[in-house]
Design a protein around this motif. Structure first.
Motif, PDB file in Angstrom:
ATOM      1  N   LEU A  57       0.871  -1.170   0.000  1.00  0.00           N
ATOM      2  CA  LEU A  57       0.000   0.000   0.000  1.00  0.00           C
ATOM      3  C   LEU A  57       0.912   1.226   0.000  1.00  0.00           C
ATOM      4  O   LEU A  57       2.019   1.167   0.533  1.00  0.00           O
ATOM      5  CB  LEU A  57      -0.826  -0.058   1.292  1.00  0.00           C
ATOM      6  N   LEU A  84      -9.619   6.502 -10.744  1.00  0.00           N
ATOM      7  CA  LEU A  84      -9.657   5.048 -10.540  1.00  0.00           C
ATOM      8  C   LEU A  84     -10.626   4.378 -11.508  1.00  0.00           C
ATOM      9  O   LEU A  84     -11.745   4.855 -11.711  1.00  0.00           O
ATOM     10  CB  LEU A  84     -10.079   4.713  -9.108  1.00  0.00           C
ATOM     11  N   GLY A 104      -1.031  -2.128  -5.745  1.00  0.00           N
ATOM     12  CA  GLY A 104      -2.008  -1.250  -6.400  1.00  0.00           C
ATOM     13  C   GLY A 104      -3.437  -1.731  -6.222  1.00  0.00           C
ATOM     14  O   GLY A 104      -4.362  -1.158  -6.782  1.00  0.00           O
ATOM     15  N   ARG A 118      -7.646  -0.636  -3.631  1.00  0.00           N
ATOM     16  CA  ARG A 118      -7.425   0.803  -3.662  1.00  0.00           C
ATOM     17  C   ARG A 118      -8.633   1.576  -3.142  1.00  0.00           C
ATOM     18  O   ARG A 118      -8.603   2.802  -3.099  1.00  0.00           O
ATOM     19  CB  ARG A 118      -7.215   1.195  -5.114  1.00  0.00           C
ATOM     20  N   THR A 119      -9.681   0.865  -2.804  1.00  0.00           N
ATOM     21  CA  THR A 119     -10.870   1.483  -2.194  1.00  0.00           C
ATOM     22  C   THR A 119     -11.370   0.507  -1.129  1.00  0.00           C
ATOM     23  O   THR A 119     -11.027  -0.684  -1.164  1.00  0.00           O
ATOM     24  CB  THR A 119     -12.014   1.671  -3.230  1.00  0.00           C
ATOM     25  N   TYR A 178      -5.424   9.178  -4.199  1.00  0.00           N
ATOM     26  CA  TYR A 178      -4.876   8.280  -3.169  1.00  0.00           C
ATOM     27  C   TYR A 178      -5.372   8.729  -1.792  1.00  0.00           C
ATOM     28  O   TYR A 178      -5.831   7.920  -0.990  1.00  0.00           O
ATOM     29  CB  TYR A 178      -3.340   8.269  -3.215  1.00  0.00           C
ATOM     30  N   THR A 202      -7.927   5.884  -1.226  1.00  0.00           N
ATOM     31  CA  THR A 202      -7.111   4.731  -0.814  1.00  0.00           C
ATOM     32  C   THR A 202      -6.591   4.847   0.614  1.00  0.00           C
ATOM     33  O   THR A 202      -6.506   3.844   1.325  1.00  0.00           O
ATOM     34  CB  THR A 202      -5.919   4.538  -1.803  1.00  0.00           C
TER      35      THR A 202
END
Ligand code: AP5
Length: 190
Positions: A16, A68, A93, A96-97, A152, A156
């Motif tokens: 991450l 995204l 990657g 990411r959510t 991000y 993220t």
């Protein structure tokens, strides 16, 4: 003794961190040292774009803006790779959510697997920008990098607390050379 002993049991890991922190670089090294599958959703999506597939056509413009790609598209790609792979893996990657993190959990539950560790690569914005401007990928213009950083932070970074609460998160200082960081990671995994 081999040069790269298979160190502790950890064989299902996530990287991450913000764009340019070195997730791809370190994930590839760690996966190759431990003979694990390296799965980068960014790389898989770029391959779809290069191949001109339907999925690639849907993803192309979104990636060019640094936004995204939809959770559904990404999840389909990951599911396809993980459900036929019995061994360990290093994800980079993805997720990411929070939606992707929850979907990954339920996929892993179906597969009887679990995330063993989340390595959070930490680096300040000016160093990130410098690295990415030096690389020059299509989405490495200053404007798009700044948007990727914003995305991000908004979408993220909540995963940091999510994995910390589960006791899986290990922060890693991502400064120094590639080798220095790789050694730091090996040190943390011992
Ligand atoms: P993705 O490819 O994942 O891009 P990113 O997260 O922005 O990450 P980067 O590849 O830019 O950085 P990195 O941390 O991997 O660092 P790297 O090792 O490459 O995603 C691209 C796009 O795809 C997204 O914007 C999105 O549109 C889409 N996407 C992907 N996954 C998705 C998902 N799950 N859901 C939805 N959409 C998704 O290193 C960067 C540079 O620095 C390289 O040039 C490298 O050589 C250099 N470098 C690395 N380490 C060092 C070091 N120690 N010192 C100096 N230079 C270094």
């Amino acid at each position: 003794m081999t040069d790269h002993p298979i160190l502790p049991e950890k064989s299902r890991l996530l990287f991450l961190g913000p764009p340019g922190a070195g997730k791809g670089t370190q994930a590839e090294l760690l996966a190759s040292r431990r003979s694990l599958l390296h799965l980068s959703t960014g790389e898989l999506l770029r391959a779809e774009v290069s191949a001109g597939s339907d999925l690639g056509l849907q993803a192309q413009e979104i990636m060019a803006r640094g936004e995204l790609v939809s959770d559904d598209l990404v999840l389909a790609i990951v599911r396809q790779r993980l459900e036929h792979h019995k061994g360990g893996w290093v994800l980079d990657g993805f997720p990411r959510t929070l939606t992707q993190a929850e979907a990954l959990d339920s996929l892993l539950e179906q597969l009887g697997q679990q995330i063993e560790l989340v390595l959070l690569l930490e680096l300040d914005d000016s160093a990130l920008l410098q690295r990415l401007l030096g690389r020059g990928r299509d989405d490495d213009t200053e404007e798009v990098i700044l948007n990727r950083l914003e995305v991000y932070r908004e979408r993220t970074s909540p995963l940091v607390a999510h994995y910390r609460q589960r006791g899986l998160l290990i922060p890693v200082e991502a400064t120094g050379t590639v080798e220095t960081i790789a050694d730091r990671i090996e040190g943390l995994l011992r």
